[in-house]
Scaffold this active site. Structure first.
Site, short mmCIF file in Angstrom:
data_model
loop_
_atom_site.label_atom_id
_atom_site.label_comp_id
_atom_site.label_asym_id
_atom_site.label_seq_id
_atom_site.Cartn_x
_atom_site.Cartn_y
_atom_site.Cartn_z
N LYS A 152 37.22 48.29 49.00
CA LYS A 152 36.37 49.29 48.36
C LYS A 152 36.83 50.71 48.67
CE LYS A 152 32.25 46.39 48.06
NZ LYS A 152 30.81 46.23 48.41
N LYS A 212 36.22 36.88 41.59
CA LYS A 212 34.80 36.53 41.70
C LYS A 212 33.97 37.31 40.69
CE LYS A 212 31.05 36.38 45.10
NZ LYS A 212 30.63 36.78 46.46
N LYS A 223 28.88 42.25 40.20
CA LYS A 223 28.09 43.31 39.57
C LYS A 223 28.87 44.61 39.47
CE LYS A 223 24.55 42.77 42.41
NZ LYS A 223 23.23 43.02 43.04
#
Length: 336
Positions: free
Chosen positions: A113, A199, A202
């Site tokens: 991230k 995966k 969201k």
């Protein structure tokens, strides 16, 4: 013999999707009678990345309502909001002061991230696993249901517990309980509709990559019709050259309640033109009762407010016991 305690939670960032449901929440529902469950909406985690303040509260309530709509039973489970209990932030700070920074710098999710955020990466993102540890440890959780991608965070939590107990506890009187991960193999990782090697998430900018629990039947049909497949006739599990095929068959097996063997036999001679309508029909049917119950819950905000109020009161009692135990071990004077 008392039941083991389970703690888990989901961030209120966007709508819950099939990956959240099949990889986590449905598993909670199926096993909830066996445990003493604490399920929270982890809204403090939601601000470790850029978020929309205007929608955070509404998104938090929506996730709590979806917990109930998916089948979380208040007879066995407590539902609450993380930020409603200040002990989460307070324990996270105390754990920060005994956690070596190099433990956090090696976290895979932080590295991934941080690359995306560049110079905007926050201390909160680096510190996310310590707050997660506080979430778990505040409730003396025995087990934490997680996917494989979160297993490293549970290992960090265990390292923190061992360090805290070694430095500030006694063998016969540990400060914190050592939790174990509870990982279910089937459906633990539901993959993206646009890339079967990634995966379902969201945070993916493409809505096409996921089926949300509140998607309309038309939206579900369009997403499945457009999802990535291959030109090979005949469908099969576990072929590394066909990740999308494996993912879509897995979704069908999980949503239809059939075994892997039964699905393999049913679909072995199918083409995508025959299989996609079958998956669409199955998905819509599986989500319809969840969507109906969600709408009923959201139509009565007083009902949800009452559940979250009771959940906060119950969770806060447990959290304060653990927080005072940690503060005592660290040498703080407690309020008279």
């Amino acid at each position: 013999m008392s039941k083991k305690r389970v703690l888990s939670g989901v961030q209120p960032t966007g709508n819950l999707h099939l990956g959240n449901y099949l990889g986590a929440i449905r598993n909670w529902v199926e096993s909830q009678q066996d445990y003493d469950n604490y399920f929270c909406v982890v809204d403090l985690h939601a601000i470790t990345v850029p978020h929309n303040p205007a929608s955070l509260a509404a998104d938090t309530y929506a996730i709590a309502a979806l917990y109930l709509a998916c089948g979380i039973d208040l007879q066995y489970s407590t539902i609450f909001v993380q930020s409603h209990i200040s002990a989460h932030s307070e324990l996270a700070w105390l754990l920060n002061c005994v956690t070596p920074i190099n433990w956090l710098e090696r976290m895979i999710q932080f590295k991934e991230k941080a690359i995306k955020q560049g110079e905007n990466v926050s201390v909160g993102l680096l510190d996310y696993p310590v707050l997660m540890a506080a979430d778990i440890l505040l409730y003396d959780a025995d087990l934490v249901p997680v996917g494989e991608d979160q297993k490293q965070h549970i290992e960090l939590t265990r390292d923190i517990v061992i360090r805290m107990n070694d430095q500030f506890g006694k063998p016969e009187q540990p400060v914190l309980k050592l939790p174990d991960p509870l990982i279910r193999k089937d459906g633990a990782r539901v993959m993206s509709l646009t890339d079967g090697s990634k995966k379902m998430s969201k945070s993916d900018p493409s809505e096409q990559s996921r089926i949300n629990l509140l998607d309309s039947p038309d939206a579900i049909a369009k997403k499945i019709k457009r999802c990535k497949t291959d030109p090979i006739k005949g469908l099969e599990f576990d072929n590394p050259e066909r990740p999308e095929c494996n993912n879509l068959l897995t979704l069908y097996a999980l949503l239809s309640g059939q075994s892997k063997e039964a699905v393999a036999q049913e679909c072995q001679d199918m083409g995508w033109g025959q299989f996609k309508p079958l998956l669409t029909e199955t998905t819509i049917a599986a989500l319809e009762p969840i969507q109906r119950k969600y709408q009923d819950i959201m139509a009565d905000p007083g009902y949800l407010d009452g559940i979250l109020r009771e959940g906060r009161q119950k969770a806060e009692q447990s959290a304060q016991v653990v927080l005072e135990r940690v503060k005592t071990a660290l040498g703080f004077s407690l309020p008279l």
